[in-house]
Design a protein around this motif. Structure first.
Motif, PDB file in Angstrom:
ATOM      1  N   LEU A 118       0.841  -1.191   0.000  1.00 40.53           N
ATOM      2  CA  LEU A 118       0.000   0.000   0.000  1.00 40.53           C
ATOM      3  C   LEU A 118       0.879   1.245   0.000  1.00 40.53           C
ATOM      4  CD1 LEU A 118      -2.597  -1.108   2.688  1.00 40.53           C
ATOM      5  CD2 LEU A 118      -3.001  -0.905   0.235  1.00 40.53           C
ATOM      6  N   ARG A 119       0.430   2.275  -0.683  1.00 41.34           N
ATOM      7  CA  ARG A 119       1.133   3.557  -0.672  1.00 41.34           C
ATOM      8  C   ARG A 119       0.891   4.225   0.671  1.00 41.34           C
ATOM      9  NH1 ARG A 119      -0.990   2.819  -5.837  1.00 41.34           N
ATOM     10  NH2 ARG A 119       0.578   2.891  -7.467  1.00 41.34           N
ATOM     11  N   TRP A 120       1.708   5.194   1.036  1.00 40.05           N
ATOM     12  CA  TRP A 120       1.621   5.829   2.351  1.00 40.05           C
ATOM     13  C   TRP A 120       0.254   6.452   2.595  1.00 40.05           C
ATOM     14  CZ3 TRP A 120       0.536  10.943   3.025  1.00 40.05           C
ATOM     15  CH2 TRP A 120       0.676  11.779   1.900  1.00 40.05           C
ATOM     16  N   TYR A 121      -0.315   7.080   1.554  1.00 41.90           N
ATOM     17  CA  TYR A 121      -1.609   7.738   1.744  1.00 41.90           C
ATOM     18  C   TYR A 121      -2.740   6.719   1.851  1.00 41.90           C
ATOM     19  CZ  TYR A 121      -1.966   7.195  -3.343  1.00 41.90           C
ATOM     20  OH  TYR A 121      -1.988   6.685  -4.609  1.00 41.90           O
ATOM     21  N   GLU A 122      -2.597   5.554   1.208  1.00 46.02           N
ATOM     22  CA  GLU A 122      -3.592   4.490   1.354  1.00 46.02           C
ATOM     23  C   GLU A 122      -3.563   3.934   2.777  1.00 46.02           C
ATOM     24  OE1 GLU A 122      -3.751   2.543  -3.105  1.00 46.02           O
ATOM     25  OE2 GLU A 122      -2.007   2.104  -1.849  1.00 46.02           O
ATOM     26  N   ARG A 123      -2.357   3.765   3.312  1.00 49.77           N
ATOM     27  CA  ARG A 123      -2.220   3.301   4.696  1.00 49.77           C
ATOM     28  C   ARG A 123      -2.808   4.316   5.665  1.00 49.77           C
ATOM     29  NH1 ARG A 123       3.715   0.775   5.617  1.00 49.77           N
ATOM     30  NH2 ARG A 123       2.682   0.063   7.512  1.00 49.77           N
ATOM     31  N   LEU A 124      -2.575   5.588   5.383  1.00 44.67           N
ATOM     32  CA  LEU A 124      -3.114   6.643   6.234  1.00 44.67           C
ATOM     33  C   LEU A 124      -4.641   6.650   6.203  1.00 44.67           C
ATOM     34  CD1 LEU A 124      -2.471   9.136   8.025  1.00 44.67           C
ATOM     35  CD2 LEU A 124      -2.565  10.498   5.937  1.00 44.67           C
ATOM     36  N   LEU A 125      -5.221   6.543   5.006  1.00 46.06           N
ATOM     37  CA  LEU A 125      -6.683   6.527   4.880  1.00 46.06           C
ATOM     38  C   LEU A 125      -7.293   5.297   5.541  1.00 46.06           C
ATOM     39  CD1 LEU A 125      -7.155   7.783   1.206  1.00 46.06           C
ATOM     40  CD2 LEU A 125      -7.811   8.982   3.293  1.00 46.06           C
ATOM     41  N   LEU A 126      -6.704   4.130   5.322  1.00 44.16           N
ATOM     42  CA  LEU A 126      -7.218   2.912   5.947  1.00 44.16           C
ATOM     43  C   LEU A 126      -7.107   2.981   7.467  1.00 44.16           C
ATOM     44  CD1 LEU A 126      -5.872   0.154   3.540  1.00 44.16           C
ATOM     45  CD2 LEU A 126      -8.263   0.650   4.038  1.00 44.16           C
ATOM     46  N   GLY A 127      -5.970   3.426   7.950  1.00 50.23           N
ATOM     47  CA  GLY A 127      -5.778   3.538   9.400  1.00 50.23           C
ATOM     48  C   GLY A 127      -6.743   4.528  10.025  1.00 50.23           C
ATOM     49  N   THR A 128      -6.931   5.670   9.361  1.00 47.16           N
ATOM     50  CA  THR A 128      -7.857   6.683   9.871  1.00 47.16           C
ATOM     51  C   THR A 128      -9.294   6.162   9.850  1.00 47.16           C
ATOM     52  OG1 THR A 128      -6.395   8.438   9.067  1.00 47.16           O
ATOM     53  CG2 THR A 128      -8.669   9.053   9.568  1.00 47.16           C
ATOM     54  N   GLY A 129      -9.682   5.540   8.745  1.00 44.35           N
ATOM     55  CA  GLY A 129     -11.035   4.977   8.649  1.00 44.35           C
ATOM     56  C   GLY A 129     -11.280   3.903   9.696  1.00 44.35           C
TER      57      GLY A 129
ATOM     58  N   SER B 197      -4.555  -3.745   7.937  1.00 42.11           N
ATOM     59  CA  SER B 197      -3.971  -3.498   6.612  1.00 42.11           C
ATOM     60  C   SER B 197      -3.050  -2.286   6.644  1.00 42.11           C
ATOM     61  CB  SER B 197      -5.077  -3.288   5.575  1.00 42.11           C
ATOM     62  OG  SER B 197      -5.836  -4.459   5.407  1.00 42.11           O
ATOM     63  N   ALA B 198      -3.452  -1.249   7.363  1.00 40.84           N
ATOM     64  CA  ALA B 198      -2.611  -0.049   7.472  1.00 40.84           C
ATOM     65  C   ALA B 198      -1.309  -0.368   8.190  1.00 40.84           C
ATOM     66  CB  ALA B 198      -3.374   1.057   8.206  1.00 40.84           C
ATOM     67  N   ILE B 199      -1.380  -1.182   9.225  1.00 44.68           N
ATOM     68  CA  ILE B 199      -0.180  -1.523  10.000  1.00 44.68           C
ATOM     69  C   ILE B 199       0.764  -2.416   9.197  1.00 44.68           C
ATOM     70  CG2 ILE B 199       0.625  -2.819  12.023  1.00 44.68           C
ATOM     71  CD1 ILE B 199      -1.969  -1.774  13.438  1.00 44.68           C
ATOM     72  N   VAL B 200       0.202  -3.451   8.553  1.00 45.14           N
ATOM     73  CA  VAL B 200       1.014  -4.411   7.796  1.00 45.14           C
ATOM     74  C   VAL B 200       1.548  -3.800   6.501  1.00 45.14           C
ATOM     75  CG1 VAL B 200       0.911  -6.639   6.585  1.00 45.14           C
ATOM     76  CG2 VAL B 200      -0.157  -6.385   8.806  1.00 45.14           C
ATOM     77  N   GLY B 201       0.794  -2.873   5.910  1.00 42.30           N
ATOM     78  CA  GLY B 201       1.242  -2.231   4.688  1.00 42.30           C
ATOM     79  C   GLY B 201       0.735  -2.886   3.413  1.00 42.30           C
ATOM     80  N   ARG B 202      -0.179  -3.832   3.552  1.00 40.18           N
ATOM     81  CA  ARG B 202      -0.841  -4.464   2.414  1.00 40.18           C
ATOM     82  C   ARG B 202      -2.216  -4.903   2.890  1.00 40.18           C
ATOM     83  NH1 ARG B 202      -1.079  -9.606   3.656  1.00 40.18           N
ATOM     84  NH2 ARG B 202       0.530 -10.516   4.941  1.00 40.18           N
ATOM     85  N   MET B 203      -3.120  -5.153   1.952  1.00 42.65           N
ATOM     86  CA  MET B 203      -4.462  -5.579   2.333  1.00 42.65           C
ATOM     87  C   MET B 203      -4.371  -6.973   2.954  1.00 42.65           C
ATOM     88  SD  MET B 203      -6.203  -2.957   1.692  1.00 42.65           S
ATOM     89  CE  MET B 203      -7.869  -3.476   1.982  1.00 42.65           C
ATOM     90  N   THR B 204      -4.832  -7.106   4.185  1.00 43.67           N
ATOM     91  CA  THR B 204      -4.731  -8.386   4.892  1.00 43.67           C
ATOM     92  C   THR B 204      -5.819  -9.364   4.472  1.00 43.67           C
ATOM     93  OG1 THR B 204      -5.975  -7.430   6.728  1.00 43.67           O
ATOM     94  CG2 THR B 204      -3.569  -7.410   6.886  1.00 43.67           C
ATOM     95  N   VAL B 205      -6.880  -8.871   3.853  1.00 40.22           N
ATOM     96  CA  VAL B 205      -7.957  -9.695   3.306  1.00 40.22           C
ATOM     97  C   VAL B 205      -8.186  -9.201   1.880  1.00 40.22           C
ATOM     98  CG1 VAL B 205     -10.387 -10.349   3.520  1.00 40.22           C
ATOM     99  CG2 VAL B 205      -9.027  -9.970   5.579  1.00 40.22           C
ATOM    100  N   ARG B 206      -8.486 -10.132   0.999  1.00 40.48           N
ATOM    101  CA  ARG B 206      -8.728  -9.763  -0.394  1.00 40.48           C
ATOM    102  C   ARG B 206      -9.898  -8.792  -0.487  1.00 40.48           C
ATOM    103  NH1 ARG B 206     -11.098 -12.052  -5.451  1.00 40.48           N
ATOM    104  NH2 ARG B 206     -12.679 -12.935  -4.093  1.00 40.48           N
ATOM    105  N   VAL B 207      -9.736  -7.750  -1.254  1.00 34.67           N
ATOM    106  CA  VAL B 207     -10.770  -6.734  -1.439  1.00 34.67           C
ATOM    107  C   VAL B 207     -11.887  -7.327  -2.288  1.00 34.67           C
ATOM    108  CG1 VAL B 207     -11.260  -4.444  -2.368  1.00 34.67           C
ATOM    109  CG2 VAL B 207      -9.057  -4.898  -1.292  1.00 34.67           C
ATOM    110  N   PRO B 208     -13.142  -7.222  -1.822  1.00 32.49           N
ATOM    111  CA  PRO B 208     -14.248  -7.767  -2.612  1.00 32.49           C
ATOM    112  C   PRO B 208     -14.411  -7.012  -3.925  1.00 32.49           C
ATOM    113  CG  PRO B 208     -15.071  -6.648  -0.651  1.00 32.49           C
ATOM    114  CD  PRO B 208     -13.589  -6.625  -0.584  1.00 32.49           C
ATOM    115  N   GLY B 209     -14.987  -7.679  -4.900  1.00 32.25           N
ATOM    116  CA  GLY B 209     -15.221  -7.069  -6.207  1.00 32.25           C
ATOM    117  C   GLY B 209     -16.336  -6.041  -6.159  1.00 32.25           C
ATOM    118  N   ASP B 210     -16.451  -5.308  -7.250  1.00 27.41           N
ATOM    119  CA  ASP B 210     -17.473  -4.265  -7.343  1.00 27.41           C
ATOM    120  C   ASP B 210     -18.879  -4.808  -7.137  1.00 27.41           C
ATOM    121  OD1 ASP B 210     -15.468  -2.463  -7.826  1.00 27.41           O
ATOM    122  OD2 ASP B 210     -15.842  -2.314  -9.985  1.00 27.41           O
ATOM    123  N   ALA B 211     -19.159  -5.977  -7.678  1.00 29.36           N
ATOM    124  CA  ALA B 211     -20.503  -6.550  -7.557  1.00 29.36           C
ATOM    125  C   ALA B 211     -20.862  -6.798  -6.092  1.00 29.36           C
ATOM    126  CB  ALA B 211     -20.603  -7.840  -8.357  1.00 29.36           C
TER     127      ALA B 211
END
Length: 167
Positions: free
Chosen positions: A33-44, A130-144
């Motif tokens: 994850l990019r730094w801003y993605e980690r920041l957004l996930l952690g904040t959320g 995910s923010a702490i580890v730096g990658r998505m810890t669970v697969r992101v569900p699809g749009d559907a």
């Protein structure tokens, strides 16, 4: 010749799935994850955790709504003006019951609130881990899947509200 069901070539789809399942493929590792993605996930995740913690701290109102007033917020304007509950009436009470383990009370207060509380209980640790580890810890569900969940929450909110205003 393909059997066409609802405009979809069924045998072609099945054949493609069988071929893709029969070949051993490596599962790609998720990208960092990019730094801003980690920041957004952690904040959320933190915001959801604070909301859930606040709900756990509150005492659910026996009326099924009005628990938010313990936070110094005013009563529901729609109830004051029309005497009818708004779609979000009882959501704070619902979360409070849910955080105390009373799912039935949560559903009675506001079923959509219960559903959203359950979603928050899943998302908060997922986002923060995910923010702490730096990658998505669970697969992101699809749009559907995301669209289906969103439509389910909206539908439950509307059905719950229509049920309450007809009581």
């Amino acid at each position: 010749m393909n059997l066409v069901l609802l405009g979809l070539p069924v045998f072609g789809i099945v054949r493609a799935r069988l071929k893709s399942n029969s070949v051993m493929t490596e599962v790609p590792t998720p990208r960092p994850l990019r730094w801003y993605e980690r920041l957004l996930l952690g904040t959320g995740g933190l915001i959801l955790a604070v909301l859930l913690g606040t709900a756990a701290w509150l005492t659910p109102s026996a009326r099924g709504m009005g628990t938010h007033q313990q936070l110094g917020l005013p009563p529901c304007t729609m109830v004051q003006l029309t005497g009818m509950r708004c779609p979000s009436c009882g959501m704070t009470t619902s979360w409070s019951y849910l955080m105390k383990g009373n799912v039935v009370g949560s559903l009675k207060a506001n079923s959509a609130g219960c559903l959203m509380g359950l979603i928050a209980l899943v998302l908060s640790p997922w986002f923060m881990s995910s923010a702490i580890v730096g990658r998505m810890t669970v697969r992101v569900p699809g749009d559907a899947v995301l669209i289906t969940i969103t439509m389910l929450v909206v539908a439950v909110t509307l059905v719950d509200w229509l049920y309450r205003i007809n009581l």
